[in-house]
Design a protein around this motif. Structure first.
Motif, PDB file in Angstrom:
ATOM      1  N   LYS A 193      38.460  43.969  41.248  1.00 26.77           N
ATOM      2  CA  LYS A 193      38.000  44.765  40.107  1.00 26.77           C
ATOM      3  C   LYS A 193      36.664  45.434  40.423  1.00 26.77           C
ATOM      4  N   ASN A 196      37.040  48.183  43.011  1.00 28.46           N
ATOM      5  CA  ASN A 196      38.033  49.206  42.666  1.00 28.46           C
ATOM      6  C   ASN A 196      39.221  49.221  43.632  1.00 28.46           C
ATOM      7  N   SER A 198      43.034  48.765  44.754  1.00 29.07           N
ATOM      8  CA  SER A 198      44.250  49.137  44.017  1.00 29.07           C
ATOM      9  C   SER A 198      45.233  47.985  43.862  1.00 29.07           C
ATOM     10  N   GLU A 250      49.252  36.665  36.435  1.00 31.66           N
ATOM     11  CA  GLU A 250      49.180  37.706  35.396  1.00 31.66           C
ATOM     12  C   GLU A 250      48.159  37.341  34.316  1.00 31.66           C
ATOM     13  N   GLN A 253      44.724  37.850  35.892  1.00 33.58           N
ATOM     14  CA  GLN A 253      44.520  39.293  36.005  1.00 33.58           C
ATOM     15  C   GLN A 253      44.062  39.886  34.674  1.00 33.58           C
ATOM     16  N   LYS A 254      44.724  39.484  33.591  1.00 36.68           N
ATOM     17  CA  LYS A 254      44.381  40.004  32.263  1.00 36.68           C
ATOM     18  C   LYS A 254      42.974  39.578  31.848  1.00 36.68           C
ATOM     19  N   GLY A 257      40.397  41.343  33.941  1.00 37.14           N
ATOM     20  CA  GLY A 257      40.379  42.771  33.654  1.00 37.14           C
ATOM     21  C   GLY A 257      40.674  43.636  34.863  1.00 37.14           C
ATOM     22  N   PHE A 258      41.428  43.079  35.812  1.00 39.89           N
ATOM     23  CA  PHE A 258      41.844  43.870  36.982  1.00 39.89           C
ATOM     24  C   PHE A 258      43.078  44.690  36.609  1.00 39.89           C
ATOM     25  N   GLU A 259      43.026  45.992  36.812  1.00 40.73           N
ATOM     26  CA  GLU A 259      44.100  46.872  36.363  1.00 40.73           C
ATOM     27  C   GLU A 259      45.032  47.340  37.482  1.00 40.73           C
ATOM     28  N   LYS A 261      47.558  46.437  41.031  1.00 42.23           N
ATOM     29  CA  LYS A 261      48.890  45.866  41.228  1.00 42.23           C
ATOM     30  C   LYS A 261      48.807  44.520  41.945  1.00 42.23           C
TER      31      LYS A 261
END
Length: 317
Positions: A193, A196, A198, A250, A253-254, A257-259, A261
């Motif tokens: 995160k 940045n 991906s 998952e 990740q939520k 706050g990692f957006e 894949k």
């Protein structure tokens, strides 16, 4: 239990020991003792006996151990066996010889056979072969369980063993080389995160199921064992619920706050398909967990952010 009773917590600097210390302080226990490994080498029997003679604790909680992951267990089998035997045997035997009436021994779910039925019941101990990669640590812990059982049987003292499931929480080990799956995910997703990135690559298929318990809940189980007379010598401690590694990822990740894949590297091993504890024995006598997984991960991530500058590999002292 008298709130002024002298309670010695071995391993009070580790994740579990520190949680127990916090829980006891919060309940008003005012006579807690802790020694770092530099102050007291638990591998030294004479030093441990001298400590007992001087301090005369009423209760001993053993949260001390040499710990590590699969690689460390495989590469250093002898110290994982011998040092853990030394630590616990000196603590248990010294406690017996100095009249300690209550001893709480903490172990691990790895004491159970590799191919035992799920969920893992206390009765499955010594019914089949252990997981080869951590058998050295497991054998030491089994010896501790049996030593406490023998003292209970022969001398009638309250020596009890608590076997936790996978623990996580404050003061966890977030070192990517040596950490367990949950703290490793927190760090990986956080760094992705911040940078940045991906995508985040995780090992295996995500299909194995694992059970997790917030470390402060484990501490509450220890407090419960301290304040009550448990009728048996061995109890599993966990949530009694498991989750797929995919669902765990998952959730982390939520919360982080990692957006990006999540990519699963199926060339890497999954490990045991499932490892769930049967926690009905402890629940039947009045204790069960209180922190749901998502809440616990949020608390752990908040702590991680607050301590990010000082986070380093954590060892049990």
């Amino acid at each position: 239990m008298n709130k002024k009773a002298k309670i010695y917590i071995a391993g009070h600097r580790g994740m579990v020991g520190a949680a127990i210390w916090r829980a006891l302080e919060k309940k008003g226990y005012s006579n807690l003792i802790g020694k770092t490994s530099k102050e007291l080498d638990l591998r030294n029997q004479a030093a441990v006996n001298s400590f007992y003679q001087k301090e005369q604790p009423a209760v001993v909680i053993d949260a001390a151990a040499r710990v590590g992951g699969i690689l460390a267990n495989n590469n250093f089998p002898y110290p994982f066996l011998m040092e853990n035997l030394q630590i616990q045997n000196h603590l248990i035997d010294g406690a017996l010889k100095t009249g300690v009436e209550k001893f709480i021994f903490l172990g691990s779910s790895c004491i159970y056979p590799k191919l035992a039925n799920q969920p893992l019941k206390e009765a499955y101990l010594l019914t089949n072969s252990l997981e080869p990669t951590n058998q050295w640590y497991a054998i030491a812990k089994i010896a501790g369980v049996k030593a406490c059982e023998a003292i209970r049987k022969q001398y009638g003292k309250e020596y009890v063993s608590l076997m936790p499931t996978n623990l996580y929480g404050y003061f966890d080990n977030f070192d990517l080389e040596t950490s367990h799956v949950l703290p490793a995910m927190i760090r990986k997703f956080h760094e992705a995160k911040i940078n940045n990135t991906s995508q985040v690559t995780l090992w295996g298929s995500g299909s194995p199921m694992r059970e997790f318990l917030f470390v402060d809940d484990m501490a509450q189980a220890v407090v419960y064992a301290l304040e009550n007379n448990l009728p048996e010598h061995l109890y599993n401690v966990g949530s009694g619920r498991d989750v797929t590694i995919k669902k765990l990822a998952e959730t982390v990740q939520k919360i982080v706050g990692f957006e990006g894949k999540i990519v699963w590297d199926r060339t890497k091993p999954d490990g045991t398909p499932r490892k769930l504890m049967d926690v009905s024995k402890l629940k039947e006598i009045g204790w069960e967990y209180s922190t749901e997984l998502e809440e616990g991960i949020q608390k752990t991530y908040d702590w991680f952010l607050e301590n990010i500058d000082s986070i380093k590999k954590v060892k049990l002292e």
